[in-house]
Design a protein around this motif. Structure first.
Motif, PDB file in Angstrom:
ATOM      1  N   THR A  71       0.732  -1.123   0.106  1.00  9.77           N
ATOM      2  CA  THR A  71      -0.208   0.048   0.033  1.00  9.77           C
ATOM      3  C   THR A  71       0.931   0.899  -0.077  1.00  9.77           C
ATOM      4  OG1 THR A  71      -1.883  -1.123   1.027  1.00  9.77           O
ATOM      5  CG2 THR A  71      -2.044   1.191   1.228  1.00  9.77           C
ATOM      6  N   VAL A  72       0.471   1.756  -1.035  1.00 11.67           N
ATOM      7  CA  VAL A  72       1.569   3.406  -1.078  1.00 11.67           C
ATOM      8  C   VAL A  72       0.728   4.386  -0.548  1.00 11.67           C
ATOM      9  CG1 VAL A  72       3.169   2.310  -2.741  1.00 11.67           C
ATOM     10  CG2 VAL A  72       1.160   3.441  -3.461  1.00 11.67           C
ATOM     11  N   ILE A  73       1.334   5.441  -0.522  1.00  6.66           N
ATOM     12  CA  ILE A  73       0.737   6.666  -0.011  1.00  6.66           C
ATOM     13  C   ILE A  73       1.401   8.005  -0.768  1.00  6.66           C
ATOM     14  CG2 ILE A  73       0.355   8.571   1.624  1.00  6.66           C
ATOM     15  CD1 ILE A  73       1.136   6.225   3.807  1.00  6.66           C
ATOM     16  N   VAL A  74       0.259   8.642  -1.284  1.00  2.65           N
ATOM     17  CA  VAL A  74       0.823  10.107  -1.802  1.00  2.65           C
ATOM     18  C   VAL A  74       0.440  11.087  -0.632  1.00  2.65           C
ATOM     19  CG1 VAL A  74       0.171  12.099  -3.547  1.00  2.65           C
ATOM     20  CG2 VAL A  74       0.335   9.585  -4.167  1.00  2.65           C
ATOM     21  N   ALA A  92       3.091   0.940   5.181  1.00  6.19           N
ATOM     22  CA  ALA A  92       3.292   0.264   6.515  1.00  6.19           C
ATOM     23  C   ALA A  92       4.415   0.856   7.322  1.00  6.19           C
ATOM     24  CB  ALA A  92       4.105  -1.199   6.031  1.00  6.19           C
ATOM     25  N   ASP A  93       5.371   1.482   6.964  1.00  8.20           N
ATOM     26  CA  ASP A  93       6.632   2.074   7.637  1.00  8.20           C
ATOM     27  C   ASP A  93       6.712   3.459   7.336  1.00  8.20           C
ATOM     28  OD1 ASP A  93       7.812   2.078   5.260  1.00  8.20           O
ATOM     29  OD2 ASP A  93       9.258   0.441   5.869  1.00  8.20           O
ATOM     30  N   GLY A  94       6.046   3.942   6.333  1.00 11.11           N
ATOM     31  CA  GLY A  94       6.651   5.481   5.957  1.00 11.11           C
ATOM     32  C   GLY A  94       7.755   5.488   5.161  1.00 11.11           C
ATOM     33  N   GLY A  95       8.492   4.445   4.988  1.00 13.35           N
ATOM     34  CA  GLY A  95       9.457   4.666   4.096  1.00 13.35           C
ATOM     35  C   GLY A  95       9.387   4.822   2.633  1.00 13.35           C
ATOM     36  N   ARG A  96      10.246   5.094   1.910  1.00 10.53           N
ATOM     37  CA  ARG A  96      10.084   5.394   0.428  1.00 10.53           C
ATOM     38  C   ARG A  96      10.479   4.156  -0.314  1.00 10.53           C
ATOM     39  NH1 ARG A  96      14.105  10.543  -0.281  1.00 10.53           N
ATOM     40  NH2 ARG A  96      12.816  12.101   0.978  1.00 10.53           N
ATOM     41  N   MET A  97       9.460   3.744  -1.213  1.00 11.22           N
ATOM     42  CA  MET A  97       9.479   2.859  -2.174  1.00 11.22           C
ATOM     43  C   MET A  97       9.868   3.266  -3.529  1.00 11.22           C
ATOM     44  SD  MET A  97       6.459   0.239  -3.574  1.00 11.22           S
ATOM     45  CE  MET A  97       6.532  -0.888  -2.252  1.00 11.22           C
ATOM     46  N   TYR A  98      11.330   3.101  -3.947  1.00 10.83           N
ATOM     47  CA  TYR A  98      11.457   3.712  -5.459  1.00 10.83           C
ATOM     48  C   TYR A  98      10.930   2.817  -6.467  1.00 10.83           C
ATOM     49  CZ  TYR A  98      14.582   6.822  -2.645  1.00 10.83           C
ATOM     50  OH  TYR A  98      15.098   7.944  -1.796  1.00 10.83           O
ATOM     51  N   ARG A 121       9.035  13.555   3.953  1.00  7.02           N
ATOM     52  CA  ARG A 121       9.192  12.353   4.892  1.00  7.02           C
ATOM     53  C   ARG A 121       7.898  11.804   5.316  1.00  7.02           C
ATOM     54  NH1 ARG A 121      13.422  13.091   2.557  1.00  7.02           N
ATOM     55  NH2 ARG A 121      15.318  14.231   3.377  1.00  7.02           N
ATOM     56  N   ALA A 122       8.185  10.845   6.091  1.00  2.00           N
ATOM     57  CA  ALA A 122       7.099   9.848   6.593  1.00  2.00           C
ATOM     58  C   ALA A 122       6.456  10.932   7.722  1.00  2.00           C
ATOM     59  CB  ALA A 122       7.369   8.882   7.234  1.00  2.00           C
ATOM     60  N   LEU A 137       5.653   6.751  -0.964  1.00  5.43           N
ATOM     61  CA  LEU A 137       5.780   6.487   0.530  1.00  5.43           C
ATOM     62  C   LEU A 137       5.023   5.207   0.753  1.00  5.43           C
ATOM     63  CD1 LEU A 137       5.396  10.039   2.023  1.00  5.43           C
ATOM     64  CD2 LEU A 137       7.452   8.829   1.728  1.00  5.43           C
ATOM     65  N   ARG A 138       5.666   4.077   1.631  1.00  6.33           N
ATOM     66  CA  ARG A 138       4.918   2.891   2.050  1.00  6.33           C
ATOM     67  C   ARG A 138       4.177   3.289   3.051  1.00  6.33           C
ATOM     68  NH1 ARG A 138      10.286   0.878   1.350  1.00  6.33           N
ATOM     69  NH2 ARG A 138      10.680   1.166   3.581  1.00  6.33           N
TER      70      ARG A 138
END
Length: 157
Positions: free
Chosen positions: A38-41, A86-92, A154-155, A83-84
């Motif tokens: 699941t990704v976030i804008v 699950a953890d707010g990290g970046r999914m390149y 950032r997250a 942004l993911r």
């Protein structure tokens, strides 16, 4: 199953390069089977939505369709990642992955207004026409100048 988890909430924030620009008021989450995540804008992202050429026939076929998929696609086109959730990290992601997710989201979104033919035409449009826009610094600097300077959101931002 791929699906949007949120409605698109935004307000028009001005104009850039002859197009209306929109500022997202809330995060937009998308669960993607293709990405397996699941990704976030994030909120406060500035987008020009779908850049459909104003050629009458092309616009008649694909213009004015839903906005969620356009925002989902525009974010990695500016930054090269999502942004993911699950953890707010970046999914390149690559341009190809962003484009494939665009097509997946068109097909998954019941309110997109894009049937199978329009979805495929829009996908082909981003595959061919999006080459000059992928991670283009000038566009990112115009639409999201603060994030351009800081390297992106950032997250929790």
């Amino acid at each position: 199953m791929s699906e949007f988890l949120d409605y698109f909430e935004a307000r028009q924030n001005g104009w850039a390069d002859g197009r209306a620009v929109w500022w997202t008021l809330a995060p937009l989450r998308y669960r993607s089977a293709g990405l397996g995540a699941t990704v976030i804008v994030p909120a406060e992202f500035v987008t020009d939505l779908a850049s459909v050429p104003r050629v009458p026939f092309a616009f008649w076929l694909t213009g004015g369709r839903g906005t969620r998929y356009a925002v989902l696609h525009d974010f990695p086109y500016q930054f090269g990642y999502w942004l993911r959730d699950a953890d707010g990290g970046r999914m390149y992601v690559s341009k190809g992955e962003a484009d494939a997710t665009f097509l997946e989201s068109l097909r998954a979104d019941p309110i997109s207004g894009a049937g199978p033919i329009a979805a495929r035409l829009m996908y082909l449009g981003v595959r061919v026409g999006g080459r000059g826009c992928w991670r283009r610094a000038r566009r990112r600097a115009t639409l999201n100048p603060e994030w351009h300077v800081s390297g992106g959101p950032r997250a929790g931002a």
